[in-house]
Design an enzyme around this catalytic site. Structure first.
Site, short mmCIF file in Angstrom:
data_model
loop_
_atom_site.label_atom_id
_atom_site.label_comp_id
_atom_site.label_asym_id
_atom_site.label_seq_id
_atom_site.Cartn_x
_atom_site.Cartn_y
_atom_site.Cartn_z
N ARG A 84 -50.68 16.70 21.56
CA ARG A 84 -51.70 17.48 20.86
C ARG A 84 -51.21 18.03 19.52
O ARG A 84 -52.00 18.22 18.60
CB ARG A 84 -52.16 18.64 21.74
CG ARG A 84 -53.00 18.16 22.91
CD ARG A 84 -53.48 19.34 23.70
NE ARG A 84 -54.30 18.93 24.84
CZ ARG A 84 -54.98 19.78 25.59
NH1 ARG A 84 -54.96 21.06 25.32
NH2 ARG A 84 -55.69 19.34 26.60
N ASP A 111 -65.82 31.83 22.21
CA ASP A 111 -64.64 31.03 22.56
C ASP A 111 -63.50 31.45 21.64
O ASP A 111 -63.72 31.96 20.53
CB ASP A 111 -64.92 29.54 22.40
CG ASP A 111 -63.97 28.69 23.26
OD1 ASP A 111 -64.38 28.26 24.35
OD2 ASP A 111 -62.80 28.48 22.85
#
Ligand SMILES: C[S@@+](CC[C@H](N)C(=O)[O-])C[C@H]1O[C@@H](n2cnc3c(N)ncnc32)[C@H](O)[C@@H]1O
Length: 294
Positions: free
Chosen positions: A57, A167
């Site tokens: 990632r 979020d």
């Protein structure tokens, strides 16, 4: 690298190249640092064996910045100049998997029992409806809530109805507010819903209708930090978020949800989550559907 393999690597489904084949050096110490930093800043616990996922990632961030090693990247995100990049690090390390009407029984319960009770209360307390999608990822969950309300409440214009969608991942919040998705995201959604609440948006994209978008406010919010909202909320969705949190973090979080819910309010959690040994302030009503009782 083929796009499918790259996605599978980033999700941690397949292993990244072993240390000997890696483009950037990534030591056990580097992994331990990133793991501890993620836990401290977000509550997310990675477990000791996610080196490959973290490598996959973040490698693209290093590539983009022209860096040579994870050590160099870690030093950068700890410096003043790297503050913005630290946000990108956290965005890259969150897991955002979601879809429209995921665990559809929650939306059926919302349209049925929950709205029935909220309507009954409104007869004396006013037509106010507040729903929070906590850990909303790219918006599929709050839009599924919005569509559920639009379908179940023909009189919604006479209500003060709002959905808060939050979020920690700023890129997800941006995408949610935009409300644009690949047309393939509608697979499995009944035609009657797809055609009424989504509009074509370019060749392969769709956008949520304005009525659904107008119901939702998308905001950045870190669940383990102080919250600006006072509530009360009638319903909270916090699904597939706390699986990454340790028990103490979950205890604090669910206590704060109970404080913010109206008496008798509903909490929906993910299919692999439960409140056993975490809190007694909720009663289990059905498949991961809870009512606040204290
Ligand atoms: C797997 S997704 C779940 C999305 C949606 N609730 C669902 O069930 O489909 C988990 C989301 O929780 C968010 N998240 C993780 N830690 C968070 C925190 N400390 N504060 C706010 N959001 C967080 C992640 O960024 C991610 O978008």
């Amino acid at each position: 690298m083929n796009a499918d393999i790259r996605t599978r690597l980033e999700k941690g489904i397949v292993d990244a190249p072993g240390p000997e084949d890696r483009e950037f050096s990534f030591s056990g110490e580097d992994y331990a640092f990133l793991r501890a930093m993620l836990k401290e800043r977000t509550g997310i616990e990675l477990g000791p064996t996610k080196h490959n996922m973290v490598y996959a990632r973040l490698a693209k961030r290093l590539r983009r910045l022209g860096m040579q090693s994870f050590r160099q990247y870690i030093e950068f995100i700890g410096s003043d100049a790297g503050r913005e990049e630290l946000g990108a690090t956290l965005n890259a390390l969150t897991t955002n998997l979601t879809k429209f009407f995921r665990e559809n029984h929650h939306f059926e319960h919302l349209a049925g029992q929950a709205l029935q009770e909220i309507r009954a209360r409104a007869a004396t307390g006013g037509r106010r409806l507040r729903i929070w999608s906590a850990g909303c990822s790219s918006g599929e969950e709050p839009y599924s809530i919005a569509i559920t309300l639009l379908r179940a409440m023909p009189d919604i214009k006479q209500w003060d109805a709002r959905i808060l969608a939050t979020d920690i991942d700023t890129e997800m919040v941006r995408r949610g507010a935009e409300g644009v998705y690949n047309a393939s995201a509608l697979e499995g959604i009944p035609h009657e819903i797809a055609s009424k609440y989504f509009e074509p948006h370019g060749p392969d994209k769709v956008r949520l209708c304005a009525e659904a978008r107008a119901l939702i406010s998308f905001k950045y919010l870190n669940l383990i930090e102080p919250w600006p909202m006072k509530g009360p909320f009638d319903v909270i969705f916090c699904r597939n978020v706390v699986i990454y949190f340790d028990k103490d973090t979950q205890r604090t979080l669910f206590d704060r949800y109970a404080n913010l819910l109206a008496p008798g309010g509903f909490l929906y959690i993910g299919h692999s989550e439960n409140l056993f040994g975490i809190t007694e302030r909720f009663k289990l009503l059905g498949r991961n559907i809870h009512r606040k009782i204290a």
